[in-house]
Design a protein around this motif. Sequence first.
Motif, PDB file in Angstrom:
ATOM      1  N   GLN A  77       0.842  -1.214   0.000  1.00 20.79           N
ATOM      2  CA  GLN A  77       0.000   0.000   0.000  1.00 20.79           C
ATOM      3  C   GLN A  77       0.870   1.255   0.000  1.00 20.79           C
ATOM      4  OE1 GLN A  77      -2.534  -0.739   3.379  1.00 20.79           O
ATOM      5  NE2 GLN A  77      -3.894  -2.094   2.217  1.00 20.79           N
ATOM      6  N   ASN A  78       1.959   1.210   0.741  1.00 24.93           N
ATOM      7  CA  ASN A  78       2.858   2.364   0.784  1.00 24.93           C
ATOM      8  C   ASN A  78       3.512   2.592  -0.591  1.00 24.93           C
ATOM      9  OD1 ASN A  78       4.217   4.461   2.226  1.00 24.93           O
ATOM     10  ND2 ASN A  78       6.076   3.236   2.000  1.00 24.93           N
ATOM     11  N   GLY A  98      -8.784  -6.527 -10.958  1.00 27.67           N
ATOM     12  CA  GLY A  98      -9.313  -5.285 -10.398  1.00 27.67           C
ATOM     13  C   GLY A  98      -9.834  -5.478  -8.982  1.00 27.67           C
ATOM     14  N   LEU A  99     -10.634  -6.525  -8.788  1.00 21.43           N
ATOM     15  CA  LEU A  99     -11.203  -6.748  -7.449  1.00 21.43           C
ATOM     16  C   LEU A  99     -10.112  -7.107  -6.441  1.00 21.43           C
ATOM     17  CD1 LEU A  99     -14.506  -8.677  -8.303  1.00 21.43           C
ATOM     18  CD2 LEU A  99     -14.240  -6.263  -7.731  1.00 21.43           C
ATOM     19  N   ASN A 100      -9.121  -7.880  -6.862  1.00 19.14           N
ATOM     20  CA  ASN A 100      -8.040  -8.241  -5.926  1.00 19.14           C
ATOM     21  C   ASN A 100      -7.244  -7.005  -5.503  1.00 19.14           C
ATOM     22  OD1 ASN A 100      -8.886 -10.816  -6.271  1.00 19.14           O
ATOM     23  ND2 ASN A 100      -7.070 -11.563  -7.355  1.00 19.14           N
ATOM     24  N   ALA A 101      -6.894  -6.161  -6.488  1.00 16.81           N
ATOM     25  CA  ALA A 101      -6.109  -4.961  -6.159  1.00 16.81           C
ATOM     26  C   ALA A 101      -6.933  -4.023  -5.267  1.00 16.81           C
ATOM     27  CB  ALA A 101      -5.672  -4.254  -7.433  1.00 16.81           C
ATOM     28  N   ARG A 102      -8.236  -3.957  -5.545  1.00 16.82           N
ATOM     29  CA  ARG A 102      -9.102  -3.119  -4.707  1.00 16.82           C
ATOM     30  C   ARG A 102      -9.147  -3.676  -3.278  1.00 16.82           C
ATOM     31  NH1 ARG A 102     -15.344  -2.221  -6.464  1.00 16.82           N
ATOM     32  NH2 ARG A 102     -15.652  -4.239  -5.474  1.00 16.82           N
ATOM     33  N   ASP A 103      -9.321  -5.000  -3.162  1.00 15.32           N
ATOM     34  CA  ASP A 103      -9.351  -5.610  -1.824  1.00 15.32           C
ATOM     35  C   ASP A 103      -8.012  -5.456  -1.106  1.00 15.32           C
ATOM     36  OD1 ASP A 103     -11.927  -6.310  -2.222  1.00 15.32           O
ATOM     37  OD2 ASP A 103     -11.584  -8.477  -2.403  1.00 15.32           O
ATOM     38  N   ASN A 104      -6.919  -5.302  -1.861  1.00  7.10           N
ATOM     39  CA  ASN A 104      -5.609  -5.092  -1.238  1.00  7.10           C
ATOM     40  C   ASN A 104      -5.422  -3.635  -0.815  1.00  7.10           C
ATOM     41  OD1 ASN A 104      -4.346  -7.575  -1.002  1.00  7.10           O
ATOM     42  ND2 ASN A 104      -3.670  -7.589  -3.141  1.00  7.10           N
ATOM     43  N   GLY A 105      -6.471  -2.837  -0.995  1.00 12.58           N
ATOM     44  CA  GLY A 105      -6.442  -1.466  -0.492  1.00 12.58           C
ATOM     45  C   GLY A 105      -5.803  -0.468  -1.441  1.00 12.58           C
ATOM     46  N   LEU A 106      -5.647  -0.825  -2.712  1.00 13.58           N
ATOM     47  CA  LEU A 106      -5.051   0.121  -3.652  1.00 13.58           C
ATOM     48  C   LEU A 106      -6.131   0.954  -4.323  1.00 13.58           C
ATOM     49  CD1 LEU A 106      -2.160  -1.952  -5.261  1.00 13.58           C
ATOM     50  CD2 LEU A 106      -2.326  -0.881  -3.027  1.00 13.58           C
ATOM     51  N   ASN A 107      -5.682   2.052  -4.899  1.00 16.60           N
ATOM     52  CA  ASN A 107      -6.587   2.967  -5.568  1.00 16.60           C
ATOM     53  C   ASN A 107      -6.789   2.471  -7.009  1.00 16.60           C
ATOM     54  OD1 ASN A 107      -8.057   5.214  -6.189  1.00 16.60           O
ATOM     55  ND2 ASN A 107      -6.275   6.544  -6.424  1.00 16.60           N
ATOM     56  N   VAL A 108      -7.947   1.872  -7.266  1.00 20.29           N
ATOM     57  CA  VAL A 108      -8.191   1.235  -8.566  1.00 20.29           C
ATOM     58  C   VAL A 108      -9.401   1.858  -9.233  1.00 20.29           C
ATOM     59  CG1 VAL A 108      -8.611  -0.964  -9.745  1.00 20.29           C
ATOM     60  CG2 VAL A 108      -7.365  -0.954  -7.583  1.00 20.29           C
ATOM     61  N   ILE A 109      -9.280   2.138 -10.522  1.00 18.92           N
ATOM     62  CA  ILE A 109     -10.452   2.569 -11.294  1.00 18.92           C
ATOM     63  C   ILE A 109     -10.549   1.711 -12.566  1.00 18.92           C
ATOM     64  CG2 ILE A 109     -10.443   4.945 -10.420  1.00 18.92           C
ATOM     65  CD1 ILE A 109      -9.136   5.818 -13.053  1.00 18.92           C
ATOM     66  N   ILE A 110     -11.745   1.651 -13.119  1.00 19.29           N
ATOM     67  CA  ILE A 110     -11.993   0.838 -14.317  1.00 19.29           C
ATOM     68  C   ILE A 110     -12.364   1.759 -15.481  1.00 19.29           C
ATOM     69  CG2 ILE A 110     -13.469  -0.994 -15.313  1.00 19.29           C
ATOM     70  CD1 ILE A 110     -11.761  -1.968 -12.943  1.00 19.29           C
ATOM     71  N   GLY A 111     -11.856   1.431 -16.675  1.00 17.30           N
ATOM     72  CA  GLY A 111     -12.255   2.158 -17.880  1.00 17.30           C
ATOM     73  C   GLY A 111     -12.763   1.194 -18.933  1.00 17.30           C
ATOM     74  N   VAL A 112     -14.043   1.330 -19.298  1.00 18.00           N
ATOM     75  CA  VAL A 112     -14.610   0.486 -20.370  1.00 18.00           C
ATOM     76  C   VAL A 112     -15.560   1.338 -21.207  1.00 18.00           C
ATOM     77  CG1 VAL A 112     -14.437  -1.780 -19.267  1.00 18.00           C
ATOM     78  CG2 VAL A 112     -16.412  -0.361 -18.785  1.00 18.00           C
ATOM     79  N   GLU A 234      10.770  -3.934 -10.444  1.00 22.44           N
ATOM     80  CA  GLU A 234      10.239  -3.855  -9.075  1.00 22.44           C
ATOM     81  C   GLU A 234       8.738  -3.514  -9.097  1.00 22.44           C
ATOM     82  OE1 GLU A 234      12.162  -1.688  -5.377  1.00 22.44           O
ATOM     83  OE2 GLU A 234      11.020  -0.261  -6.602  1.00 22.44           O
ATOM     84  N   LYS A 235       8.389  -2.561  -9.961  1.00 22.18           N
ATOM     85  CA  LYS A 235       6.990  -2.143 -10.077  1.00 22.18           C
ATOM     86  C   LYS A 235       6.124  -3.301 -10.600  1.00 22.18           C
ATOM     87  CE  LYS A 235       6.940   1.430 -12.604  1.00 22.18           C
ATOM     88  NZ  LYS A 235       6.955   2.682 -13.340  1.00 22.18           N
ATOM     89  N   ALA A 236       6.646  -4.019 -11.578  1.00 17.25           N
ATOM     90  CA  ALA A 236       5.888  -5.141 -12.147  1.00 17.25           C
ATOM     91  C   ALA A 236       5.625  -6.199 -11.077  1.00 17.25           C
ATOM     92  CB  ALA A 236       6.649  -5.746 -13.327  1.00 17.25           C
ATOM     93  N   VAL A 237       6.649  -6.510 -10.305  1.00 17.09           N
ATOM     94  CA  VAL A 237       6.492  -7.522  -9.251  1.00 17.09           C
ATOM     95  C   VAL A 237       5.454  -7.050  -8.226  1.00 17.09           C
ATOM     96  CG1 VAL A 237       7.656  -8.670  -7.326  1.00 17.09           C
ATOM     97  CG2 VAL A 237       8.791  -8.521  -9.557  1.00 17.09           C
ATOM     98  N   ALA A 238       5.540  -5.767  -7.852  1.00 17.42           N
ATOM     99  CA  ALA A 238       4.586  -5.238  -6.866  1.00 17.42           C
ATOM    100  C   ALA A 238       3.153  -5.310  -7.407  1.00 17.42           C
ATOM    101  CB  ALA A 238       4.956  -3.800  -6.504  1.00 17.42           C
ATOM    102  N   ILE A 239       2.969  -4.992  -8.690  1.00 17.81           N
ATOM    103  CA  ILE A 239       1.613  -5.084  -9.260  1.00 17.81           C
ATOM    104  C   ILE A 239       1.182  -6.556  -9.293  1.00 17.81           C
ATOM    105  CG2 ILE A 239       0.149  -4.676 -11.284  1.00 17.81           C
ATOM    106  CD1 ILE A 239       1.873  -2.297 -11.959  1.00 17.81           C
ATOM    107  N   GLY A 240       2.129  -7.411  -9.612  1.00 21.22           N
ATOM    108  CA  GLY A 240       1.820  -8.853  -9.638  1.00 21.22           C
ATOM    109  C   GLY A 240       1.273  -9.313  -8.297  1.00 21.22           C
ATOM    110  N   VAL A 241       1.877  -8.845  -7.227  1.00 27.34           N
ATOM    111  CA  VAL A 241       1.390  -9.196  -5.883  1.00 27.34           C
ATOM    112  C   VAL A 241       0.016  -8.556  -5.662  1.00 27.34           C
ATOM    113  CG1 VAL A 241       1.820  -8.920  -3.404  1.00 27.34           C
ATOM    114  CG2 VAL A 241       3.716  -9.505  -4.942  1.00 27.34           C
ATOM    115  N   ALA A 242      -0.101  -7.288  -6.066  1.00 27.77           N
ATOM    116  CA  ALA A 242      -1.362  -6.565  -5.840  1.00 27.77           C
ATOM    117  C   ALA A 242      -2.554  -7.256  -6.500  1.00 27.77           C
ATOM    118  CB  ALA A 242      -1.237  -5.133  -6.366  1.00 27.77           C
ATOM    119  N   ILE A 243      -2.330  -7.850  -7.665  1.00 32.67           N
ATOM    120  CA  ILE A 243      -3.451  -8.465  -8.375  1.00 32.67           C
ATOM    121  C   ILE A 243      -3.697  -9.909  -7.943  1.00 32.67           C
ATOM    122  CG2 ILE A 243      -3.249  -6.957 -10.401  1.00 32.67           C
ATOM    123  CD1 ILE A 243      -2.096  -9.906 -11.601  1.00 32.67           C
ATOM    124  N   GLY A 244      -2.880 -10.405  -7.004  1.00 34.61           N
ATOM    125  CA  GLY A 244      -3.188 -11.720  -6.436  1.00 34.61           C
ATOM    126  C   GLY A 244      -2.249 -12.865  -6.804  1.00 34.61           C
TER     127      GLY A 244
END
Length: 403
Positions: A77-78, A98-112, A234-244
């Motif tokens: 989160q930091n 999207g739902l996993n990153a949101r549940d991990n407390g990150l700021n997530v928005i959807i565009g469709v 590093e960023k890719a790995v962190a996002i990988g964790v964020a998405i589950g």
Amino acid sequence: MASSTASCLRALSRHTRVAQRLLTKKSFQTASYSLLARHQSVTNKRVLATRGLKTLDFAGSKEVVYERSDWPLAKLQNYFKNDTLALIGYGSQGHGQGLNARDNGLNVIIGVRKDGESWRQAIEDGWVPGESLFSIEEAIDRGTIIMNLLSDAAQSSTWSHISPLITKGKTLYFSHGFSVVYKDDTKVIPPKDVDVILVAPKGSGRTVRTLFKEGRGINSSVAVFQDVTGKAMEKAVAIGVAIGSGYMYETTFEKEVFSDLTGERGVLAAAIQGLFCAQYKVLRANGHSPSEAFNETVEEATQSLYPLIGEKGMDYMFNACSTTARRGALDWAPIFEATNRPVFEKLYESVKNGTETRKALEFNGRATYREDLAKELKEIDEQEIWRVGKVVRSLRPDYTPEH
Ligand SMILES: NC(=O)C1=CN([C@@H]2O[C@H](COP(=O)(O)OP(=O)(O)OC[C@H]3O[C@@H](n4cnc5c(N)ncnc54)[C@H](OP(=O)(O)O)[C@@H]3O)[C@@H](O)[C@H]2O)C=CC1
Ligand SMILES: CC(=O)[C@](C)(O)C(=O)O
Ligand SMILES: [Mg+2]
Ligand SMILES: [Mg+2]
């Protein structure tokens, strides 16, 4: 080092004893088994981390792996506290990631695209128009990390429109090497001044979600195509964790897309349907009933034998079968391998030379892509083997009616 390893091992046996004591109480049996497994895996991991083992030996090949355990939630989160993850597209992966990153407390928005099927599904999942659900353009504008989870065909057809919005300082993320690698066909050429990264979950977006909810994790691959900031991996790995993701292995965009297209056209989906049908039809042609042919082909595979492979490997599954079956399996496996290997060679070539890509782009780029796919999938659903499957599933004691 030695003493901390020893203390971890002591912790392992302590956790094990606690869990084993609980096992004596029958009513706690199921819960306690999973408790035991969880304690053991956590403690085992701690032993590995203590030793700093991030390069693991995979049957003789050394590979670097990244684990979720290195990214506790507070750290995650930091790390993303100033970021907005803008997920473009809300298919199977958009939903899970999207739902996993949101549940991990990150700021997530959807565009469709507004008022499409995905817009409706996003609202159903609790994304709010104007707050966390936007048009594709507005989401990209508001996001710092642009996660392109449109269909591969749509990534191509929308590229000329959305690429000017991906400005310096943003990060461009994919879950497939497809668009970037087959650039001659897709015309997707990322801007030079943004990091371009990939995390590709090795499973359906539905499982990305269900495994996360069970406290488990999907295995993913991770890659960097363009590193402008020096922080792309590093960023890719962190996002990988964020998405589950549970653990990630390193790859390149090209290796990811070649293996992925081969896998789904091979053993994961196409080959298994072909093999099931071939065996079912031979049994039926030789006078076996639908019940017998289906049980001996699909039901026993999915409900009894294949889960054993997942649990402990092929030899374990063979060993769980009779000595008669073991003899036959050992004799026939090399015959199936020899017969199928040329088909896999042909498939890999068709992936590598872009034939599969061009077909996917053409077919899924049609305005009628959903109906066209649905029509062909219905034909599979109507095959005798799968009609029989419905009846067989309805006879399972734990059956609950399908959707
Ligand atoms: N499915 C999976 O489990 C996996 C997928 N991937 C990769 O993840 C990415 C996303 O795949 P997946 O989640 O399956 O999504 P799909 O391939 O099912 O694509 C669905 C999304 O694309 C949108 N879309 C389709 N056509 C257009 C268009 N012309 N304009 C705008 N939007 C459009 C849909 O919106 P609408 O509803 O409005 O049509 C929907 O939001 C791909 O790169 C895929 O290869 C990676 C690992 C596994
Ligand atoms: C689920 C997955 O990883 C696939 C099969 O490659 C896909 O859906 O594209
Ligand atoms: Mg895949
Ligand atoms: Mg795929």
